[in-house]
Design a protein around this motif. Structure first.
Motif, PDB file in Angstrom:
ATOM      1  N   UNK A  82       1.725  43.967  56.949  1.00 61.12           N
ATOM      2  CA  UNK A  82       0.444  44.068  57.655  1.00 61.12           C
ATOM      3  C   UNK A  82       0.424  43.135  58.870  1.00 61.12           C
ATOM      4  N   UNK A  83       0.964  41.926  58.695  1.00 62.07           N
ATOM      5  CA  UNK A  83       1.010  40.977  59.819  1.00 62.07           C
ATOM      6  C   UNK A  83       1.939  41.491  60.919  1.00 62.07           C
ATOM      7  N   UNK A  84       3.087  42.059  60.532  1.00 57.74           N
ATOM      8  CA  UNK A  84       4.007  42.606  61.531  1.00 57.74           C
ATOM      9  C   UNK A  84       3.364  43.757  62.296  1.00 57.74           C
ATOM     10  N   UNK A  85       2.654  44.616  61.567  1.00 57.99           N
ATOM     11  CA  UNK A  85       2.034  45.773  62.222  1.00 57.99           C
ATOM     12  C   UNK A  85       0.942  45.334  63.193  1.00 57.99           C
ATOM     13  N   UNK A  86       0.198  44.285  62.831  1.00 56.73           N
ATOM     14  CA  UNK A  86      -0.840  43.766  63.724  1.00 56.73           C
ATOM     15  C   UNK A  86      -0.210  43.184  64.988  1.00 56.73           C
ATOM     16  N   UNK A  87       0.878  42.432  64.806  1.00 56.03           N
ATOM     17  CA  UNK A  87       1.578  41.849  65.957  1.00 56.03           C
ATOM     18  C   UNK A  87       2.131  42.936  66.869  1.00 56.03           C
ATOM     19  N   UNK A  88       2.761  43.943  66.260  1.00 52.06           N
ATOM     20  CA  UNK A  88       3.342  45.030  67.050  1.00 52.06           C
ATOM     21  C   UNK A  88       2.271  45.811  67.791  1.00 52.06           C
ATOM     22  N   UNK A  89       1.128  45.979  67.151  1.00 54.82           N
ATOM     23  CA  UNK A  89       0.025  46.727  67.767  1.00 54.82           C
ATOM     24  C   UNK A  89      -0.521  45.989  68.990  1.00 54.82           C
ATOM     25  N   UNK A  90      -0.616  44.658  68.877  1.00 59.08           N
ATOM     26  CA  UNK A  90      -1.207  43.869  69.954  1.00 59.08           C
ATOM     27  C   UNK A  90      -0.217  43.525  71.058  1.00 59.08           C
ATOM     28  N   UNK A 227       5.737  53.224  59.615  1.00 56.58           N
ATOM     29  CA  UNK A 227       4.378  53.209  60.149  1.00 56.58           C
ATOM     30  C   UNK A 227       4.259  52.337  61.380  1.00 56.58           C
ATOM     31  N   UNK A 228       4.922  51.169  61.344  1.00 57.68           N
ATOM     32  CA  UNK A 228       4.909  50.282  62.515  1.00 57.68           C
ATOM     33  C   UNK A 228       5.594  50.960  63.698  1.00 57.68           C
ATOM     34  N   UNK A 229       6.747  51.590  63.436  1.00 64.37           N
ATOM     35  CA  UNK A 229       7.488  52.263  64.509  1.00 64.37           C
ATOM     36  C   UNK A 229       6.694  53.413  65.104  1.00 64.37           C
ATOM     37  N   UNK A 230       5.854  54.029  64.284  1.00 68.16           N
ATOM     38  CA  UNK A 230       5.021  55.137  64.765  1.00 68.16           C
ATOM     39  C   UNK A 230       3.757  54.654  65.458  1.00 68.16           C
ATOM     40  N   UNK A 231       3.517  53.334  65.433  1.00 71.28           N
ATOM     41  CA  UNK A 231       2.324  52.786  66.074  1.00 71.28           C
ATOM     42  C   UNK A 231       1.048  53.056  65.306  1.00 71.28           C
ATOM     43  N   UNK A 232       1.130  53.170  63.971  1.00 75.21           N
ATOM     44  CA  UNK A 232      -0.058  53.453  63.169  1.00 75.21           C
ATOM     45  C   UNK A 232      -0.982  52.234  63.109  1.00 75.21           C
ATOM     46  N   UNK A 233      -2.230  52.503  62.771  1.00 75.58           N
ATOM     47  CA  UNK A 233      -3.223  51.441  62.638  1.00 75.58           C
ATOM     48  C   UNK A 233      -2.823  50.500  61.506  1.00 75.58           C
ATOM     49  N   UNK A 234      -2.827  49.178  61.731  1.00 77.71           N
ATOM     50  CA  UNK A 234      -2.434  48.220  60.683  1.00 77.71           C
ATOM     51  C   UNK A 234      -3.222  48.370  59.393  1.00 77.71           C
ATOM     52  N   UNK A 235      -4.522  48.656  59.501  1.00 80.41           N
ATOM     53  CA  UNK A 235      -5.327  48.824  58.293  1.00 80.41           C
ATOM     54  C   UNK A 235      -4.885  50.050  57.505  1.00 80.41           C
ATOM     55  N   UNK A 236      -4.510  51.103  58.213  1.00 74.95           N
ATOM     56  CA  UNK A 236      -4.027  52.316  57.546  1.00 74.95           C
ATOM     57  C   UNK A 236      -2.713  52.036  56.817  1.00 74.95           C
ATOM     58  N   UNK A 237      -1.818  51.308  57.478  1.00 74.26           N
ATOM     59  CA  UNK A 237      -0.534  50.967  56.851  1.00 74.26           C
ATOM     60  C   UNK A 237      -0.755  50.106  55.621  1.00 74.26           C
ATOM     61  N   UNK A 238      -1.582  49.077  55.758  1.00 72.20           N
ATOM     62  CA  UNK A 238      -1.840  48.170  54.647  1.00 72.20           C
ATOM     63  C   UNK A 238      -2.474  48.895  53.468  1.00 72.20           C
ATOM     64  N   UNK A 239      -3.446  49.759  53.740  1.00 72.75           N
ATOM     65  CA  UNK A 239      -4.098  50.503  52.676  1.00 72.75           C
ATOM     66  C   UNK A 239      -3.140  51.420  51.946  1.00 72.75           C
ATOM     67  N   UNK A 240      -2.232  52.057  52.700  1.00 75.45           N
ATOM     68  CA  UNK A 240      -1.264  52.970  52.073  1.00 75.45           C
ATOM     69  C   UNK A 240      -0.264  52.195  51.213  1.00 75.45           C
ATOM     70  N   UNK A 241       0.175  51.048  51.699  1.00 76.06           N
ATOM     71  CA  UNK A 241       1.170  50.272  50.960  1.00 76.06           C
ATOM     72  C   UNK A 241       0.600  49.661  49.678  1.00 76.06           C
ATOM     73  N   UNK A 242      -0.682  49.396  49.659  1.00 77.17           N
ATOM     74  CA  UNK A 242      -1.285  48.829  48.451  1.00 77.17           C
ATOM     75  C   UNK A 242      -1.185  49.793  47.278  1.00 77.17           C
TER      76      UNK A 242
END
Length: 246
Positions: A82-90, A227-242
């Motif tokens: 989740x932290x990586x996806x947020x960093x990549x998004x920003x 998900x990160x490579x696809x540029x998905x929303x971090x919240x969506x990635x985190x929710x799916x992984x849970x």
């Protein structure tokens, strides 16, 4: 440390030796070096004959997982992803590069490096899934070493029993030597069945369970990295992984 395994071993030993004592027998009568040598040596020889050296050594090395299993913290991995996806998004994928140096797991490091390198999501998934399949197959081969031992031990125990009975038949005229042969006959059977069902097969099944959990963790990681490579929303990635966390 897996205290569940330690408790299981203790309970099994108490059940066997305690049951012997409750029946009025002496627990020491279950300790018979000849029978132990026949069963353990025969089982080891059969397993070595069946298994390639690499597979056998891996199985022996993996046996420590029974008491000291690999650290598998799915919740912590979800937080990292989740932290990586947020960093990549920003800040973009290249901003993840500093995170790679602090990762110890080679699989995680490789996956994140592929993301930083801009690998196409489909190719990223394909590369990592090949590694997962290889990991799964290799370690299951190690677990099968213990499974094979569990299959051979009872039969080797019967072999030891027959050897003991042969000794009995050869010494029918000498009652002083009958006891040793009878002891080998019965105790060898106990060792064969006991080692198979109280040690070898439980070890094999526990290793398979631990391998399955590691594979699931890696699949979760792949899902998150794609998900990160696809540029998905971090919240969506985190929710799916849970959904992987049990």
């Amino acid at each position: 440390m897996d205290f569940n395994s330690i408790i299981g071993v203790v309970i099994a030993l108490i059940a066997v030796f305690g049951g012997q004592a409750l029946e009025g027998g002496h627990p020491g009568s279950l300790i018979q070096l000849t029978a132990f040598t026949v069963v353990l040596g025969g089982t080891l020889g059969a397993v070595l004959l069946q298994s390639p050296v690499r597979q056998f050594l891996l199985g022996m090395k993996m046996s420590r997982w029974v008491f000291v299993p690999p650290l598998l913290d799915a919740a912590a991995l979800v937080e990292h992803i989740a932290a990586w996806s947020t960093t990549a998004r920003k800040e973009g994928l290249l901003a993840l590069d500093p995170h790679i140096a602090g990762i110890d797991d080679p699989f995680v490091k490789k996956g994140l490096q592929l993301v930083v390198d801009g690998t196409e999501p489909r190719e990223l998934k394909r590369v990592l899934e090949v590694e997962i399949e290889t990991f799964d197959d290799l370690h299951r081969q190690g677990a099968r070493v213990w499974e094979a031992a569990g299959g051979y031990a009872p039969t080797i125990g019967i072999l030891g029993a027959v050897m003991g009975l042969i000794q009995v038949m050869e010494n029918l005229a000498d009652p002083a030597h009958l006891g040793a042969g009878i002891a080998v006959a019965f105790v060898a059977t106990i060792y064969g069945v006991g080692l198979a069902n109280l040690a070898f097969l439980p070890i094999a099944n526990k290793l398979k369970s631990l391998i399955a959990r590691q594979v699931l963790m890696r699949e979760m990681l792949v899902d998150g990295l794609v998900g990160i490579a696809n540029g998905e929303n971090p919240r969506l990635i985190s929710g799916r992984l849970k959904g992987y966390v049990v």
